[in-house]
Structure formats: structure tokens, C-alpha cells
Design a protein around this motif. Structure first.
Motif, PDB file in Angstrom:
ATOM      1  N   SER A  28      47.383  33.513  39.511  1.00  0.00           N
ATOM      2  CA  SER A  28      46.356  32.772  38.778  1.00  0.00           C
ATOM      3  C   SER A  28      45.629  31.859  39.757  1.00  0.00           C
ATOM      4  N   ARG A 108      39.198  37.349  35.275  1.00  0.00           N
ATOM      5  CA  ARG A 108      40.140  38.207  35.965  1.00  0.00           C
ATOM      6  C   ARG A 108      39.599  39.634  36.067  1.00  0.00           C
ATOM      7  N   ASP A 111      45.184  42.007  38.969  1.00  0.00           N
ATOM      8  CA  ASP A 111      46.283  41.064  39.191  1.00  0.00           C
ATOM      9  C   ASP A 111      45.930  39.960  40.184  1.00  0.00           C
ATOM     10  N   HIS A 112      45.123  40.307  41.175  1.00  0.00           N
ATOM     11  CA  HIS A 112      44.819  39.279  42.176  1.00  0.00           C
ATOM     12  C   HIS A 112      43.356  39.285  42.601  1.00  0.00           C
ATOM     13  N   PHE A 114      39.262  38.393  41.123  1.00  0.00           N
ATOM     14  CA  PHE A 114      38.558  37.608  40.122  1.00  0.00           C
ATOM     15  C   PHE A 114      37.057  37.686  40.378  1.00  0.00           C
TER      16      PHE A 114
END
Lengths: 289, 289, 289, 289
Positions: A28, A108, A111-112, A114
Motif C-alpha cells: 500500500s 491501484r 499488487d505493487h 498504482f
């Protein structure tokens, strides 16, 4: 002809802080701009340049980064309060702190990864004065527009009035809102609910003036959210002018508009709970002249 | 010591055009910034101030608004082409036109209310030269960030090199992309597909350099979209520096970052289809020095 | 469906560099923004992420700062050339470099105090390709305005023309100028002379169109400055509209104006010396689509 | 759970007004941005959309342009006061007005040509409340820099302090100043004198902290200008960091600096005359939270 030092404060402005939580494979991301300012017994540095009471603004910046690691950033209001209390309790000469945080949002992708880029910003301004504190949160640059459901007429006509009345116009604005919390608050949940009320009321309320829309938006928040003591809204009227196409033999039934930059109307107002906890602030910030 | 008039063009820049389609109770909204520029036999106005060949920029602006009503705005590429052809065919002295359109996006709130504010802009640049034309569409300010999956090492070390190698860094950029179309295109559908390829490739591609990411993004587009002859990407490397927290006794495992404004890396590159239709442009715009 | 890497370059953008010369008690100050970009045999990093040929952009930044100390900044053109040659000669894989420098001006208050703040910027773009180089210097945001001595009439009238002709209007613009040098040049002296010619010609030339003013400005430079091979000017027509005060029973004889933001006219043109040394550039920059 | 309308105001923001005085062959030029806001008995429009008390912001804009012709613009403070009094005396429901004017400066090139572009802006904020008024004038974006004569040391060291002390640094800021006038004032003469005091004190005062410089600047104004009741200064500390060139075998004796954008220090303070006429303002503006 004597004079003396009046209100003053100092700090570090616009510390850019990005944090990544890597505790799971789904990362996050938080993206904040933090400004700190302190006040207290600071006459010496002003009068003689004696800095023995001046917590360096570089130290303030370091503290922001260290606290982001040591304790983490969860609710921005709590992070600001933790910073403010640190300065006020750690340094005898510092009696007050004001921490401003802007949070920039990201969507998002994976997962990683953005994507970002919205101009809308979530804000908080936390003021710590001795053992008291106030939390004023909000948002800015929430851009909204209605293509209909907005009228403007019935205003006084004097010798300088040329504006034609209208029963159907575009209404567009970029909302800045700030509200003062009272009691115990779940900040992120509360922010989402308030933002939603502002947006839905703007959309649903038939508007006879931007003032009426503003008041409806503020009222909707006070009606539904007891944790809000008062709300202040600043809403530019971003004019969209119907282009006169009659020289070209074309009718324009509110279909083609020129979006003007300047000037713009500026409507500012507040809605206050009658039994609100007293703000009782000796100071919020250096008041504007 | 003799000299003469070189390349030149003129037009109206940044015409703000908002249109509302009110054909049903569910309104639709388009928000464009249109710039027009013309070239041709324009020596007279430069040399003597004889304006008999100068289509006034105010007339160009009026034409934009009139065409928005008369014919409407559907695909921005078609709207631009219609404008460009109008100028080139209506005025003997005008041999070329270049129409730039930025489209600003809005999200629907309700039947007639919208929220906006993203910085990302869809763009097109349509060039009409005589009976030929070229369509170069794209986007800018597509902000994307990866919290991991990005390395940078193996670069040459000279006496001015101090950068430590890294096998895990934040990679962030604001993509500007422009691609030249060939053949028959469904522009809006194509735009959505290309944008999606750019975003998903950025997210999925493990990155050893931003150049590698850029090339992968461009290649993904050329691989999947035969209507794209070439694509050009400009991607600033928006640096996020790991804050050194060791003076405060804290470890920072890629969790707390300082997002820097300037300087930034700037990676620019293109991917070109080997059998692309020749661009064959006598001019695109005034070339940059 | 095959494709390949097309034109590409990379570098560090907007390195902020301030230097102080302290060799006497009267300090001098230079304030530059430097951008570097390199090209050459850079396929590997794009295709496989092999960075063994990638001079890191961080290294480029360090080189700028080191060269500012070691050799100093005198003429920005010479500083840019020194940087460009360094990259091209130090790294076999780098065949070309382009160095952009903006210089921000300051006025002296005292021996070691300065005031600044003008938006006008002196610029240079030096391109090194192998053993060749080109120097294109200029300025931007030179804001000038005439309250009279500007007419605009005689333009064609079509069905979209509503602009009234005028024999007296405000003419205002923000000049961007870029000129290519040839031969041996004393850059700072030449810059001052060219800037002066641009300003004085704008002021003195009676204008029948902004195109005519532009051409007169460029011609004045080529007439007087043999070191300039060609000059390119981009001049927005910053509209000042006469406010209609007749509804209020007032005459407005070109006394009260509304200065509009957008849209604006945009006039771009060049004046080229007939016997100029050939630019012969394989590339200046990534050409605009 | 009851609530009510709190403080509110509305008006037209950023009316761009350029005036030309053509009474002689030597023209003079004024370039202003005017914002008006009104308050009073405005509950109806907020609560029910009844606009019978709402002086339209378009009317406010028209009034600005009409007054610029009819009466002219001389001192911006007088122009603002004339506008403010007009609204308060012409409309029973309007009890207060606040008029903000920014003046943008131009330099003369010739009888009717001017060059512009400095970011520095002269400001005034005139508040009319019933028969009272207050005049707060100032400036913003006055950029100043000292290459020496600035130290910073002696500040407290806590666990988050890493800043090295310095006895010689660059000090740079962009001054925003606002001062409240009292008594009879010749505004333009007073402005020039105050600006000059701010600049010369910044340059001359040896600085042990930016706070000390701020207080010296404010004190110099109160010392010399009895018409100033109080002055408020906001001064960002625009950091210029000495670049570490030791990795390249170079010494950097305060010669080569990196000018950082963000974060920056922000020093805000005021100097108040002890026997100042009481401001006694029920409101200046909507106070900041």
C-alpha cells in the motif's frame, strides 16, 4: 513610536513524504505533503538572533520522516496530532504547533503498481496548543459540474447590471471544504462519508444560486455527521458561457459553451452546529489581514 | 546579408470548448481545448502588413464553436480533421492546417452531474496538407508508480559517478505518449486499448531501466495494434529517494521516501513499425531547433 | 508486424545550479537551470535492460556541478559546449549530446545582495554531434505591450467572421526567440544586442499585423548581427479587449480593457539568412510529431 | 442537531483590468487584478434561493470596469475604497465589502510601449464595514538573495537534529508583506518608501536567523513610517544547499549551490506599533481555520 514583535510562527513547509507498506505482497502507498509550524517563546531569535529556542526547520523535517517510520502513517489526523504533540511536549519554549497534511490519492493497478493524477486533495490541519488540540479536515479541488438543474434570476438590477436571467445554466465549481471535528472520530470513514454527501448533494439539489447549493451541501453534512461541529466551503463559480452562434445561423440551446478562466464568482460560506463544542481557539494560524 | 521569411504558421490557441448533448435525459459532456494553426501563402502580411490572405484567428475560433454545433463533436480526431479540411479547402491561400485537441475527462455522478479533475489528458494532433492528412493521437500526464519490480545497476562508473546501484527502487513517471495512426481507425476504441496496454505493461514489466520499460510499453502497443505506425514516449523519472533514517537509529527498508521535484531524469524514445506507411510529411509543425 | 527502436535520447532535466563568485568583495551570482540529454548506441538498455552503456543521469547531474566549480560558468554557451563535448568524447557509445541552459537574471542591490523575480529567461541549446556542434540561443517570456501603433484590418470575411476591424488596438505578447549562431561569437554581448533590437523594433514598428511585427523584429536582428544565421520567433497575441461601457452611458476610447487569458492568437515565424551556413543537422532534438 | 448559516461572503474574483491614459502622447498604463466580495443580509439566497438581495457578481465586475472609466484609477487604495463604499452605500442589504487589488508593474520602453514580466506584485486589501474602513497594503513575490552575511547556529540539538551549523550561507526568500495603514496616507509614495526599506534592510542587516532579518525589516518600516500601524511578513527560506564536490576531488567554498524547490522553511511574523490605532475589525475576511 515604540513597537514590538506581534504574532509569529515558523516551520518547514511542503515536506514530500511517500510511504510504502510492504508487510504483505500487496503493497500500500501513501503520498503526503506535510507542513509544520511552531510558536512559543521565540522573541530572542527575532530580536537578537539568539537561536537557542529555535527548533530548526530541518529538525522538524527529519522528525516527520522519522515518525513516518517509527509509528507509521495511518490516519493523517492522528499522524499530525502525534507530530504536533511531540513538538509541544518535547520543547519547553514551544507552546503551539500546527501541522498541515495534504494527501494525494492513487488508484491501484496491481499488487505493487498504482496510477494517480487527480487534482483532488484530502487535507487536515491539526492545531495543538498546550494540552488542547483541534482537528480541521477537508478537501480541495473537488471539481464538479451540472449540465442542468441550475437557475439564477431574481437578483437586483442596478445601472451596472447587464446579466440576463437564466432558468437553465451549467453550474461548475472546484470545492474547497474544511470541517472541524468534535468528539471521537474514525477519520477515514468520516472523510469518505462527508465527501460523498458533498458530491451527492451538489448533484441532487436543484440550484437557484450557488449559495443555496453551498448551504445545502454543508447542511447535509451537519445533518448526517454529528462529529462535525462546523463546515466551511469555498466554491468558485467557474463560468461556462453559452456561445452566441446566431451570426452563423445556428441555434445554441445550451449545447456549446465557452469555459472561462477569469474572472470567476467566488462563493464562501459556512454552516455551524448550534450546540457545537466551542472552538475556543486562542489562535488557529496567523489570521489573514 | 540578404534574408527572407522562413517557416511560419499562425492560429488560435487554447479555445476552451465544452459541449453538452441533451438529446436524452442522460446528458453527455465533452470538455476540449482546441488549437488551430494555418500555413500557406502568407508572405504579404509578414512583409507589408497586407492581411488579405490572413484568416483571422478570431474567425478560426468562431469556426471551432460553429462546427461543434453544426456536425457535433464525436471522435476528436474526426472533429480535428473536419476543421483542418475546412480551412484548407475554403481558402486558396491556406495549404496546411494543424489542429490540436486536448480532451479533459469527467466521471458521471448522475444523469446530468459530473466530477472531474484528473490531470491526465487525451490528445490529438491532426495535420492536413493539401489533400493529405496525418493523425497523431496520444495522452499526457498519465501518472504511474511501482513500489517494487524496478532495478538500476550495471551502468558505467566514471569519476563523476556516485549513484549507488539498486535492485529495488520506486519507479514513477508521468507518461506522455503520441502515436501515429495508419489505415482506418475507430479512434475512441483504439485509444482505450492503447492506454490500457501502456498501463498494464508499465505495471507488469520487471524493469532494469526506465528505457527498458519505455520500449516494452511501446512494443506492446505495436504488437497488438496494427493501426499504430509508430509511437513516441516521453517519460520523466520522478525520483523517490530513500530517506536516510540511520541517524535516528531507524532502519528504512524502502518504506519512507522523499519525492523530489527537480531535477528529474527524462527518458524519451520511440518504437517504429518496420513496414509502416511512410509519414512523408513535408512538415508536422515548426520543427524545434 | 516487426518493429524496432526509433529515435531516442535521455538525460537529467532541470538541474538547478546557482554559483557565487567570491573572488572580490563584490560577489557575482549566476542562476541556471541545466538539462542534459545524450544519444548514441543505446539499444541494449531498451531491449534487454543491459545498462553498460548508460551514463547515469545522476552522473550527468554531478558532472554539471563539478564543471561549474572546475572551470566555472562564464558564457552559458561555452559552459554548455564544454559539457556536451565532455559526454561525447568521454564515452565511446555516446555520439551526441544536447545541453539546454536557462539563465535567470538578478539585479544587484549591494556588494552581496540581489533582487530577482523577472519571468524573462535567457536560453541556450547547444547540440554536439561527433565533432560538430550548433549553438541556438534565445530568450523566452519577454513580455511587451504597445498601447497604440497597432492596427488589424483587411482580412478576408467568411461566414464565420465577426471580428470588427480596428485601426488602433493594444498589442501585447510574450516573445520566445531562438536564433542559431554562426562563426565566432561573443555570446553575452551578442545576446544583449539582439534582445535590444527585438525590444526596440517591437516598440518602434507601426504594426498592421503581429506577423508584420514579428518579421520586422527578426529582420532587424539579421540586418545588424551577422553572427545570426536564422531566427525563430513565437509570439502569442495576448488579447486586450475594449470593454463595452455603453450600457452604463460611458464612452470607452481605448482606455479600459479586459486582458483575456485564453484563447490567444499564436504567431510563429522565422527569418533566415539566404547565405547562412548550412545547419546540416542530422538531429536537433526528438522532432515533434 | 440544529445548525445555521455561519460567516459568508461572495463576489467576483480576479477581474483583469488594464487601463491606458491617453491624455498626452506619452501614454501611461495600469494593469490590475481586482477581486470584490460582499457580505450582509444574505440568508435568503442560502436558505431558499431567493436572490432578491444578491448583487450579481457580474454586476460587481461591470462596476469595476465602469468605475475605471468614470473616475479613473489613481491610487489603487482609493480605487478600492471607492468600489467598496459604492457597494455598501448603494445596497441596504450589503453591510460590508472587501476589495482586493493586485497591481502588476510595467517598465516604459517608449511613449507608448512597455515591457513587463516581473513576478513582484503590489497589493491592497480594503475593507469597508458600514462607515468604517481599513486599508492593508503590501507586496508579494519580492525575491531577494544574499550571498553572504547570513549565519545559522546555536539552535537546540535533539535526536532528530542533523543540520550542521553554519557561519556563512546563502539567504534567499520571496517576501510577502502586508501592512495596515493609519491616518492620512499618500499611498504610492508610502509604498515606494516601504518597499525600499524592506529591500535595503534585507541587504544590510547581518543575519543570524531569518526571523531576525524579518523583524529588522518590519522594524525599519515602523521606525520610519508613522502611517504604518502594523506589518506582517511571510518569508519562505528558499534553501540553497552547498553541493558536496569532495567525491570529485574539488573543494566547494560556498561557490556552487543546488537551489531546492521543496521543502522550504517558512518564517511568518509581525511587528506592531504599541500605540497603533485599534484595528477593531469585526471581520477582515473569512478567518482561516
Amino acid at each position: 513610536m515604540s513597537y514590538s514583535l506581534g504574532p509569529n510562527q515558523y516551520g518547514k513547509a511542503e515536506v514530500r513524504l511517500v510511504t510504502v507498506s510492504r508487510s504483505s505482497s500487496v503493497h500500500s502507498l501513501r503520498d503526503l505533503t506535510v507542513s509544520t509550524s511552531l510558536r512559543g517563546s521565540l522573541a530572542a531569535t527575532h530580536l537578537t538572533g539568539d537561536n537557542s529556542d529555535v527548533v530548526a526547520t530541518d529538525t522538524q523535517k527529519n522528525t516527520v520522516y522519522a515518525f513516518a517510520k517509527d509509528g507509521g502513517v495511518d490516519e493523517i489526523e492522528d499522524f499530525a496530532l502525534r507530530l504536533g504533540r511531540h513538538f509541544v511536549t518535547s520543547f519547553e519554549q514551544i507552546s503551539g504547533a500546527r501541522i498541515l497534511i495534504d494527501e494525494h490519492s492513487w488508484d491501484r493497478i496491481s499488487d505493487h503498481a498504482f496510477s494517480g493524477g487527480s487534482r483532488e486533495v484530502r487535507t487536515t490541519a491539526v492545531t495543538v496548543s498546550g494540552s488542547d488540540h483541534w482537528v480541521v479536515s477537508g478537501l480541495r479541488d473537488l471539481v464538479v459540474l451540472k449540465t442542468t438543474g441550475s437557475e439564477f434570476h431574481g437578483y437586483p438590477k442596478d445601472k451596472y447590471t447587464t446579466l440576463p436571467e437564466t432558468s437553465d445554466r451549467i453550474l461548475a465549481t472546484a470545492v474547497t471544504a474544511r470541517w472541524r471535528y468534535q468528539g471521537t472520530v474514525s477519520y477515514t470513514e468520516s472523510f469518505a462519508a462527508i465527501r460523498s454527501l458533498l458530491v451527492s448533494t451538489f448533484a441532487a439539489k436543484h440550484s437557484l444560486s450557488l449559495q443555496q447549493t453551498l448551504y445545502a451541501m454543508g447542511s447535509a453534512v451537519l445533518e448526517a455527521r454529528p462529529e462535525v461541529a462546523e463546515i466551511r466551503l469555498s466554491m468558485p463559480n467557474k463560468h461556462h458561457f453559452v456561445v452566441d452562434l446566431s451570426p452563423f445561423g445556428l441555434e445554441n440551446n445550451n449545447e456549446v459553451f465557452y469555459a472561462a478562466d477569469r474572472p470567476y464568482g467566488l462563493i464562501e460560506g459556512s454552516v455551524v452546529r448550534d450546540d457545537a463544542e466551542d472552538a475556543g481557539l486562542a489562535w488557529y494560524s496567523l489570521p489573514e489581514f
